[in-house]
Design a protein around this motif. Structure first.
Motif: not given
Length: 366
Positions: A261, A266, A281, A308, A310
């Motif tokens: 993070g 990244w 990510l 990303s 989740w």
């Protein structure tokens, strides 16, 4: 009303406290859960440090397993006596994501309506709508996922956040499969879970990247075929070298999971993926962090996907029971994530051990 002990963060950076809290009886759509075990996740530390929001005081804890003690009058999905893993994705069934059959992207996940409070009536903000560093907690009934009641609570409770996030980042978001390569940057609990997920899927090579030898050893135990100490070598070049040895012409990994993070890591993930590869990510950045400076032609020229993850793009009702079954069969070693079992008063010390990289997970036993 139930008065129980819980762990509260009263202000930014302040040590947590074990205090008496008030937990209401469940109303419509709610369930009261007697917590048996709850993992100490980095997200709890983010809450304490004000990295999520400033809705103090927080009732911390969210990676939990326990037994349903009571439910509201209209609840049918769970019943008193059910052994459950708590989740923070209680899907609504009505939003546009749910209606198109993508419940794992529900835009309107919900929590208990009633508030748990301090003894003086101050409302608490439960971490991720759960607040499970407590003897009992009140959640939306949809946050309770029934699993095999013979499973070890300290192990399967970790599916409630970090382990599911990591496994799902590899399998659900990254869509890793046999015949594809993966690199995971950052080998804390979430990163090591990504490695475990990649191993379940049959990926090869599985490359673990970190600066801590202890974490790299943990990654090997969970299925990494190669390790890279990025404090000693250029991680991007080493990932490319390993993948080229396995697949002729490869210019990086098919999937790179960033589990730190941070902008720097990244950027490493971006350049360590193969052409048309995927960056995932799953590490949680702080609000002040920015996407690193990248030439737009590189974004276009490498193709692929920047995603990303989740919650590992999971659907708890589908994924939790499946992963618990794999654990019970001996195919997914959730026990390996439990470094230590601690008491409810030991959470500050667990945060410190987390800082030093000494644990995959400390688990509070209640």
């Amino acid at each position: 009303m139930h008065q129980v002990k819980g762990v509260v963060a009263r202000g930014k950076g302040q040590p947590v406290e074990v205090v008496t809290i008030n937990v209401p009886d469940p109303g419509p759509g709610e369930a009261l859960v007697k917590v048996q075990a709850c993992g100490v996740c980095h997200t709890d530390l983010h809450y304490r440090e004000g990295g999520i929001n400033d809705d103090f005081p927080f009732l911390l804890g969210h990676e939990a397993a326990g037994v349903v003690e009571a439910v509201g009058p209209d609840v049918t999905g769970v019943a008193p006596g059910d052994f459950v893993v708590l989740n923070w994705r209680a899907v609504c069934g009505e939003c546009r994501a749910c209606k198109r059959g993508e419940l794992q992207y529900c835009f309107n996940t919900h929590n208990a309506t009633q508030k748990m409070t301090l003894e003086d009536g101050t409302e608490l903000s439960p971490a991720l709508g759960i607040g499970a560093f407590a003897e009992k907690t009140l959640v939306a009934a949809g946050q309770c996922t029934k699993v095999d009641p013979s499973a070890r609570p300290a192990a399967v409770g970790l599916l409630g956040c970090g382990v599911m996030a990591g496994i799902g980042a590899a399998i659900n978001t990254g869509e890793i499969t046999r015949g594809r390569s993966i690199a995971v940057i950052g080998c804390g609990g979430v990163g090591v879970a990504s490695i475990a997920g990649a191993a379940l899927a049959g990926a090869s090579p599985i490359i673990a990247v970190d600066i801590d030898p202890k974490k790299l050893e943990a990654a090997k135990r969970m299925g990494a075929t190669h390790t890279v100490d990025s404090s000693k070598v250029d991680a991007v070049e080493e990932i490319k070298r390993i993948c080229a040895e396995t697949y002729d012409g490869a210019d990086g990994a098919d999937v790179v999971v960033e589990a730190v993070g941070r902008p720097e890591t990244w950027k490493q993930a971006f350049y360590a993926r193969d052409l048309a590869g995927t960056v995932v990510l799953v590490g949680v950045p702080t609000p002040d962090m920015k996407v690193p400076d990248l030439p737009l032609i590189d974004v276009f020229g490498r193709g692929g996907a920047l995603k990303s993850s989740w919650y590992g793009d999971c659907l708890p009702s589908r994924d939790f029971p499946m992963l618990v079954d794999l654990y019970q069969q001996g195919r997914l070693d959730l026990d390996a994530f439990v470094t230590e079992e601690i008491g409810i008063g030991d959470i500050e010390a667990a945060f410190e051990r987390m800082h030093h990289g000494d644990v995959l997970r400390s688990v509070v036993i209640l």
